[in-house]
Design an enzyme around this catalytic site. Structure first.
Site, PDB file in Angstrom:
ATOM      1  N   ASP A 128      54.182  -2.715   3.652  1.00 48.21           N
ATOM      2  CA  ASP A 128      52.814  -3.174   3.809  1.00 48.21           C
ATOM      3  C   ASP A 128      52.039  -2.152   4.633  1.00 48.21           C
ATOM      4  O   ASP A 128      52.615  -1.401   5.420  1.00 48.21           O
ATOM      5  CB  ASP A 128      52.771  -4.513   4.555  1.00 48.21           C
ATOM      6  CG  ASP A 128      53.185  -5.671   3.660  1.00 48.21           C
ATOM      7  OD1 ASP A 128      53.181  -5.483   2.435  1.00 48.21           O
ATOM      8  OD2 ASP A 128      53.510  -6.732   4.203  1.00 48.21           O
ATOM      9  N   ASP A 134      51.445  -3.897  14.952  1.00 51.27           N
ATOM     10  CA  ASP A 134      52.749  -3.571  14.372  1.00 51.27           C
ATOM     11  C   ASP A 134      53.264  -2.251  14.940  1.00 51.27           C
ATOM     12  O   ASP A 134      54.433  -2.125  15.314  1.00 51.27           O
ATOM     13  CB  ASP A 134      52.646  -3.425  12.847  1.00 51.27           C
ATOM     14  CG  ASP A 134      52.307  -4.714  12.144  1.00 51.27           C
ATOM     15  OD1 ASP A 134      52.678  -5.776  12.652  1.00 51.27           O
ATOM     16  OD2 ASP A 134      51.668  -4.647  11.083  1.00 51.27           O
ATOM     17  N   GLU A 157      60.847  -1.833   9.646  1.00 52.65           N
ATOM     18  CA  GLU A 157      59.904  -2.092   8.563  1.00 52.65           C
ATOM     19  C   GLU A 157      58.687  -1.190   8.668  1.00 52.65           C
ATOM     20  O   GLU A 157      58.018  -0.931   7.673  1.00 52.65           O
ATOM     21  CB  GLU A 157      59.485  -3.569   8.607  1.00 52.65           C
ATOM     22  CG  GLU A 157      58.781  -4.072   7.360  1.00 52.65           C
ATOM     23  CD  GLU A 157      57.300  -3.769   7.362  1.00 52.65           C
ATOM     24  OE1 GLU A 157      56.726  -3.532   6.277  1.00 52.65           O
ATOM     25  OE2 GLU A 157      56.710  -3.746   8.462  1.00 52.65           O
ATOM     26  N   GLU A 158      58.411  -0.661   9.853  1.00 52.27           N
ATOM     27  CA  GLU A 158      57.232   0.169  10.066  1.00 52.27           C
ATOM     28  C   GLU A 158      57.465   1.655   9.797  1.00 52.27           C
ATOM     29  O   GLU A 158      56.529   2.438   9.891  1.00 52.27           O
ATOM     30  CB  GLU A 158      56.735  -0.007  11.502  1.00 52.27           C
ATOM     31  CG  GLU A 158      56.239  -1.393  11.819  1.00 52.27           C
ATOM     32  CD  GLU A 158      55.141  -1.855  10.874  1.00 52.27           C
ATOM     33  OE1 GLU A 158      54.285  -1.024  10.504  1.00 52.27           O
ATOM     34  OE2 GLU A 158      55.148  -3.030  10.491  1.00 52.27           O
ATOM     35  N   ASP A 176      62.132  -5.951  12.036  1.00 50.50           N
ATOM     36  CA  ASP A 176      60.724  -6.124  11.688  1.00 50.50           C
ATOM     37  C   ASP A 176      60.039  -6.395  13.021  1.00 50.50           C
ATOM     38  O   ASP A 176      60.142  -7.498  13.562  1.00 50.50           O
ATOM     39  CB  ASP A 176      60.535  -7.295  10.727  1.00 50.50           C
ATOM     40  CG  ASP A 176      59.082  -7.448  10.264  1.00 50.50           C
ATOM     41  OD1 ASP A 176      58.199  -6.799  10.869  1.00 50.50           O
ATOM     42  OD2 ASP A 176      58.833  -8.218   9.326  1.00 50.50           O
ATOM     43  N   LEU A 178      56.977  -6.919  14.205  1.00 52.60           N
ATOM     44  CA  LEU A 178      55.978  -7.970  14.392  1.00 52.60           C
ATOM     45  C   LEU A 178      55.657  -8.607  13.046  1.00 52.60           C
ATOM     46  O   LEU A 178      54.687  -8.247  12.382  1.00 52.60           O
ATOM     47  CB  LEU A 178      54.719  -7.423  15.060  1.00 52.60           C
ATOM     48  CG  LEU A 178      53.748  -8.485  15.591  1.00 52.60           C
ATOM     49  CD1 LEU A 178      54.423  -9.404  16.605  1.00 52.60           C
ATOM     50  CD2 LEU A 178      52.530  -7.821  16.221  1.00 52.60           C
ATOM     51  N   ASP A 179      56.474  -9.558  12.662  1.00 54.79           N
ATOM     52  CA  ASP A 179      56.272 -10.268  11.404  1.00 54.79           C
ATOM     53  C   ASP A 179      55.101 -11.229  11.532  1.00 54.79           C
ATOM     54  O   ASP A 179      54.950 -11.924  12.535  1.00 54.79           O
ATOM     55  CB  ASP A 179      57.546 -11.052  11.054  1.00 54.79           C
ATOM     56  CG  ASP A 179      57.400 -11.849   9.786  1.00 54.79           C
ATOM     57  OD1 ASP A 179      57.482 -11.244   8.708  1.00 54.79           O
ATOM     58  OD2 ASP A 179      57.187 -13.071   9.871  1.00 54.79           O
ATOM     59  N   GLU A 339      64.484  -8.688   7.024  1.00 59.68           N
ATOM     60  CA  GLU A 339      64.134 -10.103   7.123  1.00 59.68           C
ATOM     61  C   GLU A 339      65.223 -10.999   6.547  1.00 59.68           C
ATOM     62  O   GLU A 339      65.752 -11.872   7.240  1.00 59.68           O
ATOM     63  CB  GLU A 339      62.801 -10.350   6.399  1.00 59.68           C
ATOM     64  CG  GLU A 339      61.637  -9.617   7.042  1.00 59.68           C
ATOM     65  CD  GLU A 339      60.371  -9.625   6.206  1.00 59.68           C
ATOM     66  OE1 GLU A 339      59.277  -9.764   6.799  1.00 59.68           O
ATOM     67  OE2 GLU A 339      60.457  -9.479   4.969  1.00 59.68           O
TER      68      GLU A 339
END
Length: 402
Positions: A128, A134, A157-158, A176, A178-179, A339
């Site tokens: 994303d 994030d 994830e970042e 992850d 900051l989901d 996740e």
């Protein structure tokens, strides 16, 4: 003369370095001011009752007031957590306290405008578009893992690729940071997710990029610990080491995570399903039939199910873990590595099940770092009934951005 005043942004992001464990608790509270406030008779710790050690428990495994902290629990409760992992968890919980302070700050909305990070996005990436909080959360976690001295590689994830940290770190961390961060402006709960693996020593002779990637693509069945942190009315850290699931609540008066939910057991059935049912007409027939059946009270559990959907994965799962039912996203959206694997490990250790609609999540072998898949998690009997409908994975996603 140039002003020496510190901006609100820097007050948020720059906090005191970790303190020696020999410092007393009152001194610790003063030194960790961003996470503490003076204890007084009105402070109820978010209205939750911390677990006092009951008869037969060793007093050496508790703090002076009889409550069990996270570090005391993993260090002295006989759950076979090695010293290296205790050190790592201490740094992870410290990072999560910093993120909790950041998320709750009145200045977090202005961070994006001050830093100009909102437009950063790797073209063609499976990730994303990153958001300012994030990125700050990712940097906080990376810094803490580096300082721990116990981590070989972090996969986030970042980041497009894993970050190699140390040749001799015994652990691999996937996260992850900051989901649900898109919900922050509306004060909707968010969370941090992480999983911990052992470093694959047999890969040590490979080039850094290759061994970093292979270490990060381990099957969820090899997890040795997993946790999520929920940032909401309380800050709750829910964790498993493969022998049950425990939840700890942050006490802002001391800065400690206190054991409040020992040995969580998800009810075998719930009466709640959590999904974005505005997409009902995009769903496959099996999923529509299941939802139609249970909300009319015509399923195997003869009560009408209710819909509860926050659109924050950690928050929806936390409610499901406590009350039972199913939390799901039927389309190829959630990430296996960051996740699905850690959260499914937590759910299974609480007696539930995590599935992609056909297969047990922890049995899947990741083939790429940001691999996406459908995710269904919840009570064992609810999950068995849901999967019995067969066609529940949404493979066509009209109206979604690619």
């Amino acid at each position: 003369m140039q002003s020496t005043a510190i901006s609100p942004f820097h007050q948020l992001v720059v906090v005191n370095p970790k303190l020696q464990t020999s410092i007393s608790k009152p001194q610790l509270c003063l030194a960790r001011a961003p996470f503490c406030r003076p204890r007084n008779g009105l402070d109820s710790g978010f209205g939750m009752r911390p677990l006092r050690v009951l008869g037969g428990s060793s007093s050496s495994a508790t703090s002076d007031d009889g409550f069990v902290t996270l570090i005391e629990y993993v260090g002295k409760e006989g759950i076979n957590v090695k010293d290296d992992l205790v050190v790592l968890l201490d740094h992870v919980q410290y990072a999560c306290k910093r993120i909790a302070a950041l998320v709750a700050s009145p200045f977090n909305y202005s961070i994006g405008k001050q830093t100009g990070l909102a437009s950063v996005h790797a073209s063609g990436s499976d990730r994303d578009a990153p958001k300012p909080l994030d990125i700050v959360s990712n940097e906080i976690i990376l810094s803490s893992l580096q300082k721990s001295g116990k981590v070989a590689v972090m996969a986030s994830e970042e980041n497009d690729a894993p970050t190699w940290i140390s040749d001799d770190g015994p652990y691999v961390v996937v996260t992850d940071p900051l989901d649900g961060s898109r919900n922050i402006d509306a004060s909707i709960p968010t969370g941090t997710i992480f999983g911990i693996y052992k470093r694959l020593e047999e890969l040590d002779d490979l080039p850094i990029e290759e061994k970093a990637m292979l270490n990060s693509l381990q099957s969820g069945s090899r997890l040795i610990a997993a946790a999520y942190v929920l940032y909401s009315s309380a800050t709750i850290l829910c964790i498993t080491f493969g022998s049950g699931t425990q939840a700890f609540t942050l006490d802002h008066s001391t800065g400690d995570f206190i054991l409040t939910n020992p040995n969580i057991e998800i009810p075998p059935r719930g009466q709640i399903y959590s999904v974005n049912d505005a997409r009902y007409f995009d769903w496959p027939e099996g999923l529509r039939k299941y939802i139609d059946t249970v909300r009319q009270g015509k399923g195997k559990y003869p009560k009408k199910y209710s819909a509860r959907y926050i659109c924050s994965l950690v928050a929806d799962l936390h409610r499901t873990l406590l009350y039972g039912g199913v939390a799901m996203n039927p389309r190829d959206h959630l990430r296996l590595v960051y996740e699905a694997n850690p959260l499914s490990f937590i759910v299974e250790q609480a007696g539930g099940r995590g599935s992609d609609g056909k297969n047990r999540i922890l049995s899947l072998q990741p083939v790429k770092l940001h691999q996406r898949l459908p995710l269904f998690m919840g009570s064992l009997k609810d999950m068995e009934e849901l999967e019995s409908y067969g066609d529940i994975q949404q493979k066509v996603n009209p109206g979604y951005e690619v």
